[in-house]
Design a protein around this motif. Structure first.
Motif, PDB file in Angstrom:
ATOM      1  N   MET A   1     -31.703  -7.906  24.465  1.00 51.44           N
ATOM      2  CA  MET A   1     -30.354  -7.855  24.341  1.00 51.44           C
ATOM      3  C   MET A   1     -29.784  -6.998  23.203  1.00 51.44           C
ATOM      4  N   PRO A   2     -28.856  -6.157  23.531  1.00 50.22           N
ATOM      5  CA  PRO A   2     -28.023  -5.265  22.371  1.00 50.22           C
ATOM      6  C   PRO A   2     -27.497  -5.997  21.414  1.00 50.22           C
ATOM      7  N   ALA A   3     -27.844  -5.486  20.139  1.00 55.01           N
ATOM      8  CA  ALA A   3     -26.950  -6.309  18.858  1.00 55.01           C
ATOM      9  C   ALA A   3     -25.494  -6.409  19.146  1.00 55.01           C
ATOM     10  N   THR A   4     -25.091  -7.285  18.530  1.00 52.35           N
ATOM     11  CA  THR A   4     -23.771  -7.709  18.615  1.00 52.35           C
ATOM     12  C   THR A   4     -23.285  -8.341  17.492  1.00 52.35           C
ATOM     13  N   SER A   5     -21.871  -8.024  17.082  1.00 51.86           N
ATOM     14  CA  SER A   5     -21.670  -8.403  15.895  1.00 51.86           C
ATOM     15  C   SER A   5     -20.081  -8.754  15.909  1.00 51.86           C
ATOM     16  N   VAL A   6     -19.347  -9.822  15.245  1.00 52.30           N
ATOM     17  CA  VAL A   6     -17.865  -9.684  15.417  1.00 52.30           C
ATOM     18  C   VAL A   6     -17.546  -9.702  13.818  1.00 52.30           C
ATOM     19  N   VAL A   7     -16.543  -9.072  13.538  1.00 52.80           N
ATOM     20  CA  VAL A   7     -15.950  -8.667  12.386  1.00 52.80           C
ATOM     21  C   VAL A   7     -14.545  -8.854  12.465  1.00 52.80           C
ATOM     22  N   ASP A   8     -13.860  -9.171  11.168  1.00 51.86           N
ATOM     23  CA  ASP A   8     -12.610  -9.417  10.990  1.00 51.86           C
ATOM     24  C   ASP A   8     -12.131  -7.883  10.301  1.00 51.86           C
ATOM     25  N   VAL A   9     -11.091  -7.082  10.885  1.00 50.62           N
ATOM     26  CA  VAL A   9     -10.515  -6.147  10.303  1.00 50.62           C
ATOM     27  C   VAL A   9      -9.185  -6.098  10.106  1.00 50.62           C
ATOM     28  N   ARG A  13      -9.840  -9.659  15.128  1.00 50.97           N
ATOM     29  CA  ARG A  13     -11.221  -9.706  15.127  1.00 50.97           C
ATOM     30  C   ARG A  13     -11.850  -8.640  16.300  1.00 50.97           C
ATOM     31  N   LEU A  14     -13.007  -8.066  15.816  1.00 50.70           N
ATOM     32  CA  LEU A  14     -13.448  -7.145  16.653  1.00 50.70           C
ATOM     33  C   LEU A  14     -14.921  -7.410  17.101  1.00 50.70           C
ATOM     34  N   ARG A  15     -15.297  -7.356  18.374  1.00 50.12           N
ATOM     35  CA  ARG A  15     -16.595  -7.505  18.844  1.00 50.12           C
ATOM     36  C   ARG A  15     -17.381  -6.130  18.920  1.00 50.12           C
ATOM     37  N   LEU A  16     -18.222  -5.953  18.078  1.00 48.66           N
ATOM     38  CA  LEU A  16     -19.086  -4.719  18.146  1.00 48.66           C
ATOM     39  C   LEU A  16     -20.286  -4.912  18.979  1.00 48.66           C
ATOM     40  N   THR A  17     -20.546  -3.976  19.880  1.00 48.82           N
ATOM     41  CA  THR A  17     -21.661  -4.141  20.710  1.00 48.82           C
ATOM     42  C   THR A  17     -22.771  -2.958  20.632  1.00 48.82           C
ATOM     43  N   SER A  18     -23.841  -3.199  21.108  1.00 44.74           N
ATOM     44  CA  SER A  18     -24.819  -1.932  21.090  1.00 44.74           C
ATOM     45  C   SER A  18     -25.009  -1.415  19.772  1.00 44.74           C
ATOM     46  N   LEU A  19     -25.022  -2.262  18.792  1.00 43.98           N
ATOM     47  CA  LEU A  19     -25.312  -1.540  17.291  1.00 43.98           C
ATOM     48  C   LEU A  19     -26.580  -0.962  17.266  1.00 43.98           C
ATOM     49  N   ASP A  20     -27.438  -1.124  18.220  1.00 43.87           N
ATOM     50  CA  ASP A  20     -28.830  -0.660  18.013  1.00 43.87           C
ATOM     51  C   ASP A  20     -28.867   0.667  18.767  1.00 43.87           C
TER      52      ASP A  20
END
Length: 44
Positions: A1-9, A13-20
């Motif tokens: 499963m690709p790395a996913t993160s939710v951040v506040d900017v 709220r932004l969902r960042l996917t495929s960080l790897d």
């Protein structure tokens, strides 16, 4: 499963996917590495 993160900017709220995902094959630099770099120099 690709790395996913939710951040506040700026209150959004932004969902960042495929960080790897490797963006630069020669150096092995990932999408997460690039985002981290831009976030760390944003104030400059």
């Amino acid at each position: 499963m690709p790395a996913t993160s939710v951040v506040d900017v700026d209150g959004r709220r932004l969902r960042l996917t495929s960080l790897d995902k490797v963006l630069y094959l020669e150096t092995g630099t990932t999408k997460g590495d690039v985002i981290h770099y831009y976030a760390s120099i944003a104030a400059a």
